[in-house]
Design a protein around this motif. Structure first.
Motif, PDB file in Angstrom:
ATOM      1  N   UNK A  93      24.568  18.269  58.228  1.00 42.36           N
ATOM      2  CA  UNK A  93      25.613  18.852  57.392  1.00 42.36           C
ATOM      3  C   UNK A  93      25.751  20.350  57.669  1.00 42.36           C
ATOM      4  N   UNK A  94      24.619  21.052  57.822  1.00 44.51           N
ATOM      5  CA  UNK A  94      24.671  22.480  58.082  1.00 44.51           C
ATOM      6  C   UNK A  94      25.384  22.774  59.411  1.00 44.51           C
ATOM      7  N   UNK A  95      25.063  22.000  60.444  1.00 49.66           N
ATOM      8  CA  UNK A  95      25.741  22.181  61.724  1.00 49.66           C
ATOM      9  C   UNK A  95      27.231  21.910  61.609  1.00 49.66           C
ATOM     10  N   UNK A  96      27.590  20.924  60.783  1.00 49.40           N
ATOM     11  CA  UNK A  96      28.998  20.597  60.581  1.00 49.40           C
ATOM     12  C   UNK A  96      29.727  21.748  59.902  1.00 49.40           C
ATOM     13  N   UNK A  97      29.066  22.394  58.925  1.00 46.01           N
ATOM     14  CA  UNK A  97      29.676  23.527  58.225  1.00 46.01           C
ATOM     15  C   UNK A  97      29.849  24.714  59.166  1.00 46.01           C
ATOM     16  N   UNK A  98      28.841  24.988  60.003  1.00 40.75           N
ATOM     17  CA  UNK A  98      28.949  26.086  60.958  1.00 40.75           C
ATOM     18  C   UNK A  98      30.086  25.833  61.963  1.00 40.75           C
ATOM     19  N   UNK A  99      30.183  24.588  62.408  1.00 42.58           N
ATOM     20  CA  UNK A  99      31.277  24.251  63.324  1.00 42.58           C
ATOM     21  C   UNK A  99      32.627  24.403  62.632  1.00 42.58           C
ATOM     22  N   UNK A 100      32.678  24.067  61.338  1.00 44.70           N
ATOM     23  CA  UNK A 100      33.924  24.233  60.584  1.00 44.70           C
ATOM     24  C   UNK A 100      34.299  25.707  60.479  1.00 44.70           C
ATOM     25  N   UNK A 101      33.296  26.602  60.350  1.00 49.58           N
ATOM     26  CA  UNK A 101      33.587  28.027  60.324  1.00 49.58           C
ATOM     27  C   UNK A 101      34.218  28.503  61.614  1.00 49.58           C
ATOM     28  N   UNK A 102      33.706  28.028  62.752  1.00 51.39           N
ATOM     29  CA  UNK A 102      34.300  28.377  64.045  1.00 51.39           C
ATOM     30  C   UNK A 102      35.722  27.816  64.148  1.00 51.39           C
ATOM     31  N   UNK A 103      35.914  26.605  63.651  1.00 51.81           N
ATOM     32  CA  UNK A 103      37.252  25.995  63.676  1.00 51.81           C
ATOM     33  C   UNK A 103      38.237  26.819  62.850  1.00 51.81           C
ATOM     34  N   UNK A 104      37.818  27.303  61.673  1.00 52.27           N
ATOM     35  CA  UNK A 104      38.712  28.119  60.853  1.00 52.27           C
ATOM     36  C   UNK A 104      39.070  29.423  61.560  1.00 52.27           C
ATOM     37  N   UNK A 105      38.097  30.034  62.241  1.00 55.85           N
ATOM     38  CA  UNK A 105      38.409  31.243  63.003  1.00 55.85           C
ATOM     39  C   UNK A 105      39.430  30.943  64.100  1.00 55.85           C
ATOM     40  N   UNK A 106      39.322  29.779  64.704  1.00 55.15           N
ATOM     41  CA  UNK A 106      40.278  29.374  65.733  1.00 55.15           C
ATOM     42  C   UNK A 106      41.671  29.158  65.140  1.00 55.15           C
ATOM     43  N   UNK A 107      41.720  28.461  63.983  1.00 54.95           N
ATOM     44  CA  UNK A 107      43.007  28.124  63.375  1.00 54.95           C
ATOM     45  C   UNK A 107      43.672  29.312  62.697  1.00 54.95           C
ATOM     46  N   UNK A 108      42.887  30.222  62.132  1.00 54.20           N
ATOM     47  CA  UNK A 108      43.452  31.337  61.376  1.00 54.20           C
ATOM     48  C   UNK A 108      43.706  32.574  62.231  1.00 54.20           C
ATOM     49  N   UNK A 109      43.012  32.708  63.353  1.00 54.35           N
ATOM     50  CA  UNK A 109      43.119  33.937  64.138  1.00 54.35           C
ATOM     51  C   UNK A 109      43.525  33.654  65.592  1.00 54.35           C
ATOM     52  N   UNK A 110      42.727  32.829  66.298  1.00 52.22           N
ATOM     53  CA  UNK A 110      42.909  32.698  67.744  1.00 52.22           C
ATOM     54  C   UNK A 110      44.275  32.107  68.109  1.00 52.22           C
ATOM     55  N   UNK A 111      44.593  30.956  67.559  1.00 53.72           N
ATOM     56  CA  UNK A 111      45.858  30.321  67.923  1.00 53.72           C
ATOM     57  C   UNK A 111      47.073  31.074  67.388  1.00 53.72           C
ATOM     58  N   UNK A 112      47.085  31.521  66.109  1.00 51.05           N
ATOM     59  CA  UNK A 112      48.236  32.318  65.666  1.00 51.05           C
ATOM     60  C   UNK A 112      48.425  33.598  66.474  1.00 51.05           C
ATOM     61  N   UNK A 113      47.302  34.248  66.876  1.00 46.64           N
ATOM     62  CA  UNK A 113      47.419  35.467  67.675  1.00 46.64           C
ATOM     63  C   UNK A 113      48.055  35.171  69.033  1.00 46.64           C
TER      64      UNK A 113
END
Length: 531
Positions: A253-273
């Motif tokens: 579960x902890x690894x899943x949450x950390x991966x979700x944090x990276x995914x949010x950075x991708x969705x909120x910053x990387x792709x919109x930028x």
């Protein structure tokens, strides 16, 4: 490159040449599509004639025959509908009839030779010798010729009834606004002319109906296609369903949450930028926070087939910023092309890393390195502005969209591509950690998972007509995992192994969807009023 000259001798302007090429391309595409649909109707007509009551297959056949194109079609149709009988004494017809009778006889004799043991036994039961086969063969020859002669007589009789059926068909077609064998046009395009024509009133009605039913029909088609692809993933999962609970219980579960944090950075910053940089290159600058809101909402709305809610689409959401729909369409094309190239380059980098790390690959290491090198060199070359502009205008013409007005410069394009590679690497690493957690993978095998995730994302992102690449991404990921991961990586029997790969593909989709929902909540709700 030489200049093109018309009949008058003056060179044609470049714009006129491009317009002529566009019209020719569109006509070719419509001609091929019309023939494909026509042959499908023709092939379906016998089945409909058998299964449906009444002459259900005849109208379908006539419509299909009207759509297909081949030389002499109108002349053949006119001769058939006129009811002209065949000249039974014609040498060609006599020769063809004789050939058909001989072929039938040869077929019967060949079949009899193959079944000679059974025939010999039957002759013995009736106390007959093999010499009795001679009169039977002669009888078969005479029967074949007699059948051919009777068949021609029946055909002639049927042709004599065609004019009456034609008059009945014309009255029936007239109710639907169809004209059978309309007169040739004195002006307009050259050619043989159509054999079936729709009246202007019926065409207007059909356009009104299509304007309402067409989008919904497209939605049904793409949704059914996506569900069919998903079913291909569900099947191996159902066959090895007993392995699923054990795999799910072992997820960290902890690894899943950390991966979700990276995914949010991708969705909120990387792709919109990245998308914002493309818009800026096309002459429209918007704040990053607003770009993030528009991008995340439109991306989540992509799960709806064929833009069922236009209010959630990018053209509508960008109206307050003065971005025209034409620029939005161009930016979407550039974004898709850049993400495709960036995803493939990311996959190539991970494959090279796995090869250097001496991971046990299912294919020769040199072939992996060769393919990766080809992708790393070829992907940037394909993104050359002149090539992209040409591809864009071809796609725009086929989809009846406006052509590209302005393009990105080469320096800006490759800068955005570098940002795309970084963003896709983040997504691939996060997705690979989820897949590896489901499959219990470690070490260099995670690099193979990252490569598979990057290729699957590229396929799903490119399959724009399918809602959010649903089914396409899962099927590609399933196939890539089977192709790349060695047999010793997932120590299970083949059925459970396939079920584990299917579960990993579905888990990645659910994980991505939840991340997209959270990103929209963060963008639209938590940050409302800020800006």
């Amino acid at each position: 490159m030489g200049k093109a000259y018309p009949v008058g001798g003056k060179p044609l302007p470049l714009a006129a040449l491009r317009e002529a090429d566009t019209i020719s391309l569109r006509r070719t595409f419509l001609l091929v599509a019309k023939n494909v649909v026509g042959w499908l109707f023709i092939l379906a007509s016998p089945l409909l004639g058998i299964t449906l009551p009444g002459p259900g297959g005849i109208p379908v056949f006539l419509i299909g025959f009207a759509l297909v194109t081949f030389p002499g079609k109108r002349k053949l149709t006119t001769r058939f509908l006129s009811g002209r009988r065949l000249e039974l004494s014609d040498r060609l017809l006599v020769g063809l009839s004789t050939l058909a009778a001989v072929l039938v006889t040869v077929g019967l004799v060949t079949y009899g030779a193959a079944q000679f043991d059974r025939i010999e036994s039957l002759l013995e039961d009736y106390a007959l010798g093999t010499g009795a086969l001679v009169p039977f063969t002669a009888l078969a020859v005479l029967t074949s010729f007699a059948t051919a002669w009777v068949g021609l007589q029946v055909l002639n009789w049927s042709l004599g009834k065609i004019p009456k059926l034609r008059r009945l068909a014309r009255r029936w077609f007239k109710k639907f606004g169809l004209r059978l064998l309309p007169p040739r046009r004195k002006h307009g395009r050259s050619g043989e002319g159509e054999i079936l024509e729709l009246s202007e009133t019926s065409q207007r009605k059909l356009r009104r109906v299509w304007s309402i039913a067409g989008p919904w029909l497209a939605r049904m088609v793409v949704t059914s296609f996506a569900l069919g692809l998903l079913w291909l993933i569900v099947l191996p999962l159902l066959r090895g369903i007993g392995e699923v609970p054990r795999l799910l219980r072992g997820i960290d579960v902890l690894g899943l949450v950390l991966a979700a944090g990276v995914l949010l950075a991708y969705l909120l910053v990387a792709r919109p930028a990245l998308w914002r940089a493309v818009l800026a290159g096309l002459g429209h600058w918007i704040p990053l926070r607003e770009a993030s809101k528009v991008w995340t909402v439109a991306e989540l709305a992509g799960y709806l087939p064929v833009n069922m809610l236009p209010l959630l689409g990018r053209p509508y959401l960008l109206r307050p910023f003065g971005v025209p729909a034409r620029t939005t369409w161009s930016a979407r094309f550039y974004e898709t092309a850049i993400i495709l190239a960036a995803s493939l380059m990311t996959a190539a980098l991970f494959l090279v890393g796995a090869a250097i790390g001496e991971v046990d690959l299912r294919v020769p290491t040199w072939s992996v390195v060769a393919v990766a090198a080809a992708v790393l060199v070829g992907a940037p070359l394909i993104l050359r502005p002149t090539w992209l502009r040409r591809i864009f205008n071809i796609i725009a013409d086929l989809l009846d969209r406006p052509p590209l007005a302005s393009g990105l410069g080469e320096a800006r394009l490759y800068t955005i591509l570098g940002l795309g590679v970084v963003g896709q690497a983040l997504f691939a690493i996060a997705g690979a950690s989820v897949v590896a957690d489901v499959l219990r993978l470690h070490g260099g095998e995670i690099a193979l998972c990252a490569a598979a995730v990057a290729v699957a994302y590229a396929a799903g992102n490119t399959a724009r007509p399918v809602p959010a690449g649903l089914g396409v991404r899962e099927l590609v990921l399933y196939g890539m995992l089977r192709l790349l991961l060695p047999d010793g990586a997932v120590t299970m029997n083949p059925i459970d192994r396939d079920a584990a790969f299917a579960l990993a593909a579905i888990t990645l989709r659910v994980w991505t969807l939840l991340g997209e929902i959270i990103a929209v909540v963060v963008d639209v709700w938590l940050m409302r009023g800020k800006g």
